[in-house]
Design an enzyme around this catalytic site. Structure first.
Site, PDB file in Angstrom:
ATOM      1  N   ASP A   1       0.803  -1.237  -0.008  1.00 37.39           N
ATOM      2  CA  ASP A   1      -0.039   0.117  -0.040  1.00 37.39           C
ATOM      3  C   ASP A   1       1.029   1.345  -0.169  1.00 37.39           C
ATOM      4  O   ASP A   1       2.086   1.227   0.276  1.00 37.39           O
ATOM      5  CB  ASP A   1      -0.803   0.051   1.228  1.00 37.39           C
ATOM      6  CG  ASP A   1      -2.132   0.744   1.001  1.00 37.39           C
ATOM      7  OD1 ASP A   1      -3.201   0.202   0.874  1.00 37.39           O
ATOM      8  OD2 ASP A   1      -2.077   2.061   0.863  1.00 37.39           O
TER       9      ASP A   1
ATOM     10  N   ASP B   1       4.001   2.150  -4.573  1.00 33.09           N
ATOM     11  CA  ASP B   1       2.960   2.934  -5.389  1.00 33.09           C
ATOM     12  C   ASP B   1       2.957   1.991  -6.602  1.00 33.09           C
ATOM     13  O   ASP B   1       3.670   1.617  -7.342  1.00 33.09           O
ATOM     14  CB  ASP B   1       3.583   4.192  -5.846  1.00 33.09           C
ATOM     15  CG  ASP B   1       2.872   4.866  -6.746  1.00 33.09           C
ATOM     16  OD1 ASP B   1       1.876   4.310  -7.319  1.00 33.09           O
ATOM     17  OD2 ASP B   1       3.087   6.038  -6.969  1.00 33.09           O
ATOM     18  N   VAL B   2       1.740   1.516  -6.872  1.00 34.08           N
ATOM     19  CA  VAL B   2       1.485   0.543  -7.814  1.00 34.08           C
ATOM     20  C   VAL B   2       1.393   1.211  -9.138  1.00 34.08           C
ATOM     21  O   VAL B   2       1.505   0.449 -10.169  1.00 34.08           O
ATOM     22  CB  VAL B   2       0.128  -0.215  -7.591  1.00 34.08           C
ATOM     23  CG1 VAL B   2       0.137  -1.238  -6.609  1.00 34.08           C
ATOM     24  CG2 VAL B   2      -1.045   0.809  -7.447  1.00 34.08           C
TER      25      VAL B   2
ATOM     26  N   ASN C   1      -5.549  -4.923  -6.370  1.00 37.76           N
ATOM     27  CA  ASN C   1      -6.664  -4.428  -6.019  1.00 37.76           C
ATOM     28  C   ASN C   1      -6.705  -2.923  -5.732  1.00 37.76           C
ATOM     29  O   ASN C   1      -7.848  -2.394  -5.622  1.00 37.76           O
ATOM     30  CB  ASN C   1      -6.887  -5.194  -4.707  1.00 37.76           C
ATOM     31  CG  ASN C   1      -8.082  -4.434  -3.806  1.00 37.76           C
ATOM     32  OD1 ASN C   1      -9.242  -4.407  -4.021  1.00 37.76           O
ATOM     33  ND2 ASN C   1      -7.742  -3.846  -2.601  1.00 37.76           N
TER      34      ASN C   1
ATOM     35  N   TYR D   1     -12.638   6.703 -14.062  1.00 29.95           N
ATOM     36  CA  TYR D   1     -12.715   5.598 -13.218  1.00 29.95           C
ATOM     37  C   TYR D   1     -13.426   4.318 -14.114  1.00 29.95           C
ATOM     38  O   TYR D   1     -12.960   3.124 -14.220  1.00 29.95           O
ATOM     39  CB  TYR D   1     -13.450   5.797 -12.177  1.00 29.95           C
ATOM     40  CG  TYR D   1     -13.709   4.783 -10.930  1.00 29.95           C
ATOM     41  CD1 TYR D   1     -12.880   4.371  -9.983  1.00 29.95           C
ATOM     42  CD2 TYR D   1     -14.873   3.856 -11.383  1.00 29.95           C
ATOM     43  CE1 TYR D   1     -12.781   3.351  -9.225  1.00 29.95           C
ATOM     44  CE2 TYR D   1     -14.824   2.764 -10.427  1.00 29.95           C
ATOM     45  CZ  TYR D   1     -14.069   2.452  -9.447  1.00 29.95           C
ATOM     46  OH  TYR D   1     -14.264   1.341  -8.520  1.00 29.95           O
TER      47      TYR D   1
ATOM     48  N   LYS E   1     -11.679   0.698 -15.369  1.00 30.17           N
ATOM     49  CA  LYS E   1     -12.378  -0.487 -15.191  1.00 30.17           C
ATOM     50  C   LYS E   1     -12.568  -1.329 -16.162  1.00 30.17           C
ATOM     51  O   LYS E   1     -12.437  -2.483 -16.122  1.00 30.17           O
ATOM     52  CB  LYS E   1     -13.384  -0.248 -14.057  1.00 30.17           C
ATOM     53  CG  LYS E   1     -13.047   0.371 -12.648  1.00 30.17           C
ATOM     54  CD  LYS E   1     -11.831  -0.500 -11.924  1.00 30.17           C
ATOM     55  CE  LYS E   1     -11.657   0.084 -10.615  1.00 30.17           C
ATOM     56  NZ  LYS E   1     -10.617  -0.825  -9.776  1.00 30.17           N
TER      57      LYS E   1
ATOM     58  N   THR F   1     -18.780   1.146   2.494  1.00 30.64           N
ATOM     59  CA  THR F   1     -17.444   1.648   3.354  1.00 30.64           C
ATOM     60  C   THR F   1     -17.922   2.864   4.336  1.00 30.64           C
ATOM     61  O   THR F   1     -18.858   3.451   4.224  1.00 30.64           O
ATOM     62  CB  THR F   1     -16.683   2.046   2.222  1.00 30.64           C
ATOM     63  OG1 THR F   1     -17.320   3.202   1.611  1.00 30.64           O
ATOM     64  CG2 THR F   1     -16.013   0.982   1.471  1.00 30.64           C
TER      65      THR F   1
HETATM   66  N1  LIG Z   1     -15.831   0.197  -2.683  1.00 26.66           N
HETATM   67  C1  LIG Z   1     -16.479  -0.189  -3.557  1.00 26.66           C
HETATM   68  O1  LIG Z   1     -17.610   0.236  -3.642  1.00 26.66           O
HETATM   69  C2  LIG Z   1     -16.079  -0.504  -4.758  1.00 26.66           C
HETATM   70  C3  LIG Z   1     -16.797  -1.083  -5.732  1.00 26.66           C
HETATM   71  C4  LIG Z   1     -16.463  -1.557  -6.893  1.00 26.66           C
HETATM   72  C5  LIG Z   1     -14.778  -1.641  -6.934  1.00 26.66           C
HETATM   73  N2  LIG Z   1     -14.203  -1.262  -6.083  1.00 26.66           N
HETATM   74  C6  LIG Z   1     -12.763  -1.371  -6.220  1.00 26.66           C
HETATM   75  O2  LIG Z   1     -12.088  -2.117  -5.253  1.00 26.66           O
HETATM   76  C7  LIG Z   1     -10.852  -1.608  -4.808  1.00 26.66           C
HETATM   77  C8  LIG Z   1     -10.439  -1.576  -3.478  1.00 26.66           C
HETATM   78  O3  LIG Z   1     -11.330  -0.612  -3.030  1.00 26.66           O
HETATM   79  P1  LIG Z   1     -11.784  -0.179  -1.665  1.00 26.66           P
HETATM   80  O4  LIG Z   1     -13.360   0.132  -1.455  1.00 26.66           O
HETATM   81  O5  LIG Z   1     -11.070  -1.263  -0.526  1.00 26.66           O
HETATM   82  O6  LIG Z   1     -10.904   1.093  -1.434  1.00 26.66           O
HETATM   83  P2  LIG Z   1     -10.207   1.784  -0.330  1.00 26.66           P
HETATM   84  O7  LIG Z   1      -9.984   3.302  -0.761  1.00 26.66           O
HETATM   85  O8  LIG Z   1     -10.643   1.667   0.986  1.00 26.66           O
HETATM   86  O9  LIG Z   1      -8.686   1.324  -0.451  1.00 26.66           O
HETATM   87  C9  LIG Z   1      -7.845   1.404  -1.422  1.00 26.66           C
HETATM   88  C10 LIG Z   1      -6.554   1.217  -0.977  1.00 26.66           C
HETATM   89  O10 LIG Z   1      -5.551   1.421  -2.037  1.00 26.66           O
HETATM   90  C11 LIG Z   1      -4.401   2.262  -1.561  1.00 26.66           C
HETATM   91  N3  LIG Z   1      -3.891   2.850  -2.856  1.00 26.66           N
HETATM   92  C12 LIG Z   1      -4.375   3.955  -3.471  1.00 26.66           C
HETATM   93  N4  LIG Z   1      -3.498   4.210  -4.396  1.00 26.66           N
HETATM   94  C13 LIG Z   1      -2.387   3.591  -4.265  1.00 26.66           C
HETATM   95  C14 LIG Z   1      -1.074   3.282  -4.870  1.00 26.66           C
HETATM   96  N5  LIG Z   1      -0.897   4.112  -5.877  1.00 26.66           N
HETATM   97  N6  LIG Z   1      -0.204   2.162  -4.693  1.00 26.66           N
HETATM   98  C15 LIG Z   1      -0.648   1.632  -3.658  1.00 26.66           C
HETATM   99  N7  LIG Z   1      -1.733   1.674  -2.840  1.00 26.66           N
HETATM  100  C16 LIG Z   1      -2.631   2.388  -3.443  1.00 26.66           C
HETATM  101  C17 LIG Z   1      -4.977   3.104  -0.447  1.00 26.66           C
HETATM  102  O11 LIG Z   1      -3.879   3.648   0.153  1.00 26.66           O
HETATM  103  C18 LIG Z   1      -6.037   2.407  -0.027  1.00 26.66           C
HETATM  104  O12 LIG Z   1      -5.540   1.731   1.319  1.00 26.66           O
HETATM  105  C19 LIG Z   1     -10.612  -0.568  -5.942  1.00 26.66           C
HETATM  106  O13 LIG Z   1      -9.888  -0.988  -7.153  1.00 26.66           O
HETATM  107  C20 LIG Z   1     -11.859   0.132  -6.088  1.00 26.66           C
HETATM  108  O14 LIG Z   1     -11.937   0.829  -7.336  1.00 26.66           O
HETATM  109  C21 LIG Z   1     -14.415  -0.790  -4.998  1.00 26.66           C
END
Ligand SMILES: NC(=O)c1ccc[n+]([C@@H]2O[C@H](COP(=O)([O-])OP(=O)(O)OC[C@H]3O[C@@H](n4cnc5c(N)ncnc54)[C@H](O)[C@@H]3O)[C@@H](O)[C@H]2O)c1
Length: 254
Positions: free
Chosen positions: A37, A58-59, A85, A153, A157, A188
Protein backbone atom coordinates in the site's frame (compact mmCIF):
# COMPACT_ATOMS: atom_id res chain seq x y z
CA UNK A 1 -11.29 -23.78 5.53
CA UNK A 2 -7.58 -23.88 4.75
CA UNK A 3 -7.77 -23.68 0.96
CA UNK A 4 -4.74 -21.39 0.73
CA UNK A 5 -2.42 -23.32 3.06
CA UNK A 6 1.15 -22.06 2.49
CA UNK A 7 0.25 -20.21 -0.70
CA UNK A 8 2.09 -16.92 -1.03
CA UNK A 9 -0.25 -14.03 -1.79
CA UNK A 10 0.51 -10.41 -2.66
CA UNK A 11 -2.35 -7.95 -2.05
CA UNK A 12 -2.18 -4.35 -3.28
CA UNK A 13 -4.27 -1.63 -1.64
CA UNK A 14 -4.14 -3.96 1.35
CA UNK A 15 -4.73 -1.22 3.91
CA UNK A 16 -8.11 -0.34 2.40
CA UNK A 17 -11.59 -1.81 2.88
CA UNK A 18 -11.62 -4.70 0.40
CA UNK A 19 -7.84 -5.30 0.61
CA UNK A 20 -7.83 -5.59 4.39
CA UNK A 21 -10.90 -7.82 4.51
CA UNK A 22 -9.21 -10.06 1.94
CA UNK A 23 -5.95 -10.10 3.90
CA UNK A 24 -7.88 -11.32 6.94
CA UNK A 25 -9.70 -13.99 4.92
CA UNK A 26 -6.50 -15.17 3.19
CA UNK A 27 -4.76 -15.41 6.59
CA UNK A 28 -7.66 -17.50 7.97
CA UNK A 29 -7.28 -19.80 4.99
CA UNK A 30 -3.57 -20.34 5.69
CA UNK A 31 -1.88 -18.03 3.14
CA UNK A 32 1.44 -16.27 3.67
CA UNK A 33 0.95 -12.62 2.97
CA UNK A 34 2.73 -9.66 1.47
CA UNK A 35 0.62 -6.52 1.87
CA UNK A 36 1.38 -3.51 -0.32
CA UNK A 37 0.00 0.00 0.00
CA UNK A 38 0.98 3.65 -0.30
CA UNK A 39 -0.19 4.28 3.25
CA UNK A 40 2.74 3.18 5.38
CA UNK A 41 1.10 3.49 8.78
CA UNK A 42 -2.14 1.68 7.94
CA UNK A 43 -0.21 -0.90 5.92
CA UNK A 44 2.13 -1.72 8.80
CA UNK A 45 -0.85 -2.04 11.13
CA UNK A 46 -2.62 -4.38 8.69
CA UNK A 47 0.47 -6.55 8.26
CA UNK A 48 0.91 -6.83 12.01
CA UNK A 49 -2.70 -7.89 12.47
CA UNK A 50 -2.55 -10.72 9.92
CA UNK A 51 1.08 -11.71 10.48
CA UNK A 52 2.23 -10.65 7.02
CA UNK A 53 4.98 -8.53 5.54
CA UNK A 54 4.29 -4.93 4.58
CA UNK A 55 5.86 -3.36 1.50
CA UNK A 56 5.33 0.33 0.84
CA UNK A 57 4.67 0.49 -2.88
CA UNK A 58 3.09 2.82 -5.39
CA UNK A 59 1.42 0.42 -7.80
CA UNK A 60 1.78 2.94 -10.62
CA UNK A 61 5.57 2.85 -10.26
CA UNK A 62 7.31 0.02 -12.12
CA UNK A 63 10.32 -0.21 -9.79
CA UNK A 64 8.01 -0.45 -6.75
CA UNK A 65 5.98 -3.20 -8.39
CA UNK A 66 9.11 -5.20 -9.29
CA UNK A 67 10.38 -4.84 -5.70
CA UNK A 68 7.03 -5.88 -4.25
CA UNK A 69 6.95 -9.26 -6.02
CA UNK A 70 10.70 -9.79 -5.48
CA UNK A 71 10.13 -9.32 -1.74
CA UNK A 72 7.42 -12.00 -1.76
CA UNK A 73 9.65 -14.43 -3.66
CA UNK A 74 12.77 -13.73 -1.60
CA UNK A 75 10.89 -14.12 1.70
CA UNK A 76 8.71 -17.11 0.88
CA UNK A 77 10.12 -18.78 -2.26
CA UNK A 78 7.09 -18.42 -4.56
CA UNK A 79 4.34 -16.05 -5.67
CA UNK A 80 1.13 -18.03 -5.97
CA UNK A 81 -1.61 -15.40 -5.78
CA UNK A 82 -1.68 -11.76 -6.88
CA UNK A 83 -4.70 -9.70 -5.84
CA UNK A 84 -4.23 -6.50 -7.84
CA UNK A 85 -6.75 -4.43 -5.96
CA UNK A 86 -5.42 -0.90 -5.32
CA UNK A 87 -7.57 1.79 -6.90
CA UNK A 88 -8.80 5.34 -6.46
CA UNK A 89 -11.98 7.27 -7.27
CA UNK A 90 -11.21 10.94 -6.59
CA UNK A 91 -13.87 13.65 -6.57
CA UNK A 92 -12.31 15.54 -9.50
CA UNK A 93 -13.03 12.53 -11.75
CA UNK A 94 -16.62 13.31 -12.69
CA UNK A 95 -18.58 14.01 -15.88
CA UNK A 96 -16.53 13.95 -19.08
CA UNK A 97 -17.46 17.63 -19.51
CA UNK A 98 -15.74 18.71 -16.31
CA UNK A 99 -12.95 16.16 -15.80
CA UNK A 100 -9.55 17.55 -16.67
CA UNK A 101 -6.49 15.76 -18.02
CA UNK A 102 -4.79 15.61 -14.61
CA UNK A 103 -7.63 13.70 -12.99
CA UNK A 104 -8.07 11.53 -16.09
CA UNK A 105 -4.38 10.56 -16.14
CA UNK A 106 -4.02 10.00 -12.40
CA UNK A 107 -6.95 7.58 -12.34
CA UNK A 108 -5.72 5.71 -15.43
CA UNK A 109 -2.27 5.36 -13.85
CA UNK A 110 -3.43 4.07 -10.48
CA UNK A 111 -6.35 1.92 -11.66
CA UNK A 112 -5.24 0.58 -15.05
CA UNK A 113 -1.49 1.04 -15.62
CA UNK A 114 -0.96 -0.50 -12.17
CA UNK A 115 -2.77 -3.68 -13.20
CA UNK A 116 -0.68 -3.84 -16.38
CA UNK A 117 2.50 -3.49 -14.28
CA UNK A 118 1.44 -6.01 -11.64
CA UNK A 119 0.46 -8.65 -14.21
CA UNK A 120 3.59 -8.03 -16.29
CA UNK A 121 5.86 -8.58 -13.31
CA UNK A 122 4.09 -11.42 -11.53
CA UNK A 123 3.42 -13.65 -14.54
CA UNK A 124 7.10 -14.64 -15.02
CA UNK A 125 7.17 -16.07 -11.44
CA UNK A 126 3.99 -18.00 -12.13
CA UNK A 127 5.30 -19.28 -15.46
CA UNK A 128 8.35 -20.73 -13.71
CA UNK A 129 6.10 -22.38 -11.10
CA UNK A 130 3.65 -23.61 -13.73
CA UNK A 131 0.76 -22.25 -11.66
CA UNK A 132 -0.76 -19.12 -10.22
CA UNK A 133 -3.96 -17.17 -9.69
CA UNK A 134 -4.30 -13.48 -10.51
CA UNK A 135 -7.37 -11.51 -9.46
CA UNK A 136 -7.67 -7.99 -10.84
CA UNK A 137 -10.22 -5.65 -9.27
CA UNK A 138 -12.51 -4.10 -11.86
CA UNK A 139 -16.03 -2.97 -10.90
CA UNK A 140 -19.67 -3.40 -11.86
CA UNK A 141 -19.31 -0.03 -13.67
CA UNK A 142 -17.14 -1.87 -16.20
CA UNK A 143 -20.30 -3.57 -17.47
CA UNK A 144 -23.00 -0.95 -16.79
CA UNK A 145 -23.44 2.72 -17.58
CA UNK A 146 -24.04 5.31 -14.88
CA UNK A 147 -25.64 8.75 -15.14
CA UNK A 148 -23.61 9.77 -12.07
CA UNK A 149 -20.41 9.50 -14.07
CA UNK A 150 -16.81 9.10 -12.98
CA UNK A 151 -15.55 8.89 -16.50
CA UNK A 152 -11.89 7.99 -16.02
CA UNK A 153 -12.73 5.47 -13.29
CA UNK A 154 -15.28 3.73 -15.52
CA UNK A 155 -12.90 3.67 -18.49
CA UNK A 156 -10.06 2.36 -16.32
CA UNK A 157 -12.20 -0.51 -15.00
CA UNK A 158 -13.32 -1.38 -18.53
CA UNK A 159 -9.64 -1.59 -19.41
CA UNK A 160 -8.97 -3.88 -16.45
CA UNK A 161 -11.76 -6.15 -17.61
CA UNK A 162 -10.53 -6.42 -21.22
CA UNK A 163 -6.88 -6.86 -20.21
CA UNK A 164 -7.80 -9.57 -17.70
CA UNK A 165 -9.80 -11.50 -20.27
CA UNK A 166 -6.89 -11.42 -22.71
CA UNK A 167 -4.31 -12.53 -20.13
CA UNK A 168 -6.61 -15.30 -18.90
CA UNK A 169 -6.79 -16.67 -22.41
CA UNK A 170 -3.10 -16.17 -23.26
CA UNK A 171 -1.71 -17.93 -20.17
CA UNK A 172 -4.42 -20.55 -19.57
CA UNK A 173 -2.31 -23.51 -20.68
CA UNK A 174 0.58 -22.47 -18.44
CA UNK A 175 -1.55 -23.06 -15.34
CA UNK A 176 -2.09 -19.37 -14.69
CA UNK A 177 -5.68 -18.24 -14.07
CA UNK A 178 -6.51 -14.54 -14.47
CA UNK A 179 -9.92 -13.27 -13.39
CA UNK A 180 -11.56 -9.88 -13.02
CA UNK A 181 -13.46 -9.27 -9.81
CA UNK A 182 -16.38 -6.88 -10.37
CA UNK A 183 -17.71 -5.75 -6.99
CA UNK A 184 -20.95 -3.86 -6.67
CA UNK A 185 -21.01 -0.90 -4.26
CA UNK A 186 -19.46 -1.74 -0.91
CA UNK A 187 -20.60 -0.35 2.41
CA UNK A 188 -17.47 1.61 3.36
CA UNK A 189 -17.21 4.21 6.15
CA UNK A 190 -16.78 6.93 3.51
CA UNK A 191 -19.89 5.87 1.60
CA UNK A 192 -21.93 5.57 4.79
CA UNK A 193 -20.97 9.08 5.84
CA UNK A 194 -21.82 10.46 2.41
CA UNK A 195 -25.21 8.75 2.32
CA UNK A 196 -26.09 9.61 5.92
CA UNK A 197 -25.73 13.25 4.88
CA UNK A 198 -27.68 12.75 1.67
CA UNK A 199 -30.35 9.98 1.91
CA UNK A 200 -31.71 10.81 -1.55
CA UNK A 201 -28.32 10.07 -3.05
CA UNK A 202 -28.28 6.71 -1.25
CA UNK A 203 -31.82 5.84 -2.34
CA UNK A 204 -31.05 6.67 -5.98
CA UNK A 205 -28.48 3.87 -5.91
CA UNK A 206 -30.07 1.36 -3.53
CA UNK A 207 -33.23 1.11 -5.63
CA UNK A 208 -31.18 -0.71 -8.29
CA UNK A 209 -29.85 -3.43 -5.98
CA UNK A 210 -32.12 -6.50 -5.87
CA UNK A 211 -30.63 -7.52 -2.52
CA UNK A 212 -31.57 -4.07 -1.21
CA UNK A 213 -28.25 -3.19 0.40
CA UNK A 214 -24.59 -2.65 -0.39
CA UNK A 215 -21.98 -5.39 0.05
CA UNK A 216 -19.91 -5.94 3.13
CA UNK A 217 -16.18 -6.01 2.39
CA UNK A 218 -16.08 -9.54 3.85
CA UNK A 219 -18.50 -10.70 1.16
CA UNK A 220 -16.14 -9.42 -1.53
CA UNK A 221 -13.19 -11.05 0.26
CA UNK A 222 -15.00 -14.41 0.23
CA UNK A 223 -15.26 -14.20 -3.56
CA UNK A 224 -11.57 -13.33 -3.88
CA UNK A 225 -10.62 -16.30 -1.70
CA UNK A 226 -12.69 -18.56 -3.96
CA UNK A 227 -11.00 -17.22 -7.11
CA UNK A 228 -7.57 -17.57 -5.49
CA UNK A 229 -8.17 -21.17 -4.44
CA UNK A 230 -8.27 -24.46 -6.34
CA UNK A 231 -12.06 -24.44 -5.92
CA UNK A 232 -11.94 -22.08 -8.93
CA UNK A 233 -9.62 -24.35 -10.94
CA UNK A 234 -11.89 -24.13 -14.03
CA UNK A 235 -12.54 -20.39 -13.72
CA UNK A 236 -10.37 -18.11 -15.83
CA UNK A 237 -10.77 -15.03 -18.04
CA UNK A 238 -14.04 -14.44 -16.17
CA UNK A 239 -15.95 -11.28 -15.32
CA UNK A 240 -16.74 -12.32 -11.77
CA UNK A 241 -19.63 -10.13 -10.64
CA UNK A 242 -20.27 -9.86 -6.91
CA UNK A 243 -22.90 -7.16 -7.15
CA UNK A 244 -26.06 -8.15 -5.24
CA UNK A 245 -27.80 -8.68 -8.59
CA UNK A 246 -27.45 -5.09 -9.93
CA UNK A 247 -26.20 -6.09 -13.35
CA UNK A 248 -29.08 -8.55 -13.84
CA UNK A 249 -31.89 -6.25 -12.74
CA UNK A 250 -34.61 -4.32 -14.51
CA UNK A 251 -37.37 -3.91 -11.91
CA UNK A 252 -36.24 -4.66 -8.36
CA UNK A 253 -38.39 -5.96 -5.46
CA UNK A 254 -40.26 -3.33 -3.40
N1 LIG B 1 -15.76 0.27 -2.49
C1 LIG B 1 -16.55 0.02 -3.53
O1 LIG B 1 -17.76 0.27 -3.51
C2 LIG B 1 -15.95 -0.59 -4.78
C3 LIG B 1 -16.79 -1.08 -5.78
C4 LIG B 1 -16.24 -1.65 -6.93
C5 LIG B 1 -14.87 -1.70 -7.06
N2 LIG B 1 -14.06 -1.22 -6.08
C6 LIG B 1 -12.61 -1.31 -6.27
O2 LIG B 1 -12.07 -2.12 -5.26
C7 LIG B 1 -10.72 -1.72 -5.00
C8 LIG B 1 -10.55 -1.47 -3.51
O3 LIG B 1 -11.51 -0.54 -3.10
P1 LIG B 1 -11.75 -0.12 -1.57
O4 LIG B 1 -13.18 0.26 -1.45
O5 LIG B 1 -11.20 -1.17 -0.67
O6 LIG B 1 -10.87 1.22 -1.52
P2 LIG B 1 -10.10 1.91 -0.32
O7 LIG B 1 -9.96 3.34 -0.68
O8 LIG B 1 -10.70 1.54 1.00
O9 LIG B 1 -8.66 1.20 -0.41
C9 LIG B 1 -7.78 1.42 -1.47
C10 LIG B 1 -6.36 1.27 -0.94
O10 LIG B 1 -5.46 1.46 -2.04
C11 LIG B 1 -4.38 2.24 -1.60
N3 LIG B 1 -3.79 2.95 -2.75
C12 LIG B 1 -4.29 4.01 -3.42
N4 LIG B 1 -3.44 4.37 -4.39
C13 LIG B 1 -2.40 3.51 -4.33
C14 LIG B 1 -1.18 3.39 -5.08
N5 LIG B 1 -0.88 4.23 -6.07
N6 LIG B 1 -0.32 2.41 -4.74
C15 LIG B 1 -0.61 1.57 -3.72
N7 LIG B 1 -1.73 1.64 -2.98
C16 LIG B 1 -2.60 2.61 -3.29
C17 LIG B 1 -4.98 3.20 -0.58
O11 LIG B 1 -3.98 3.71 0.29
C18 LIG B 1 -5.99 2.31 0.13
O12 LIG B 1 -5.43 1.67 1.26
C19 LIG B 1 -10.46 -0.51 -5.87
O13 LIG B 1 -9.82 -0.92 -7.04
C20 LIG B 1 -11.86 -0.01 -6.17
O14 LIG B 1 -11.92 0.74 -7.37
C21 LIG B 1 -14.57 -0.67 -4.93
Amino acid sequence: MQRLQDRVAVITGAAGGIGMATARRFAEEGARLVLADLDEEAGQRAAQEVGGIFVRADVADEDDVVRMFATAYDEFGSVDIAFNNAGISPADDDSILTTGMDAWRRVQEVNLTSVYLCCKHVIPYMQRQGKGSIINTASFVAVMGSATSQISYTASKGGVLAMTRELGVQFAREGIRVNALCPGPVDTPLLRELFAKDPERAQRRLVHVPLGRFARAEEIAAAVAFLASDDASFVTAAEFLVDGGISGAYVTPL
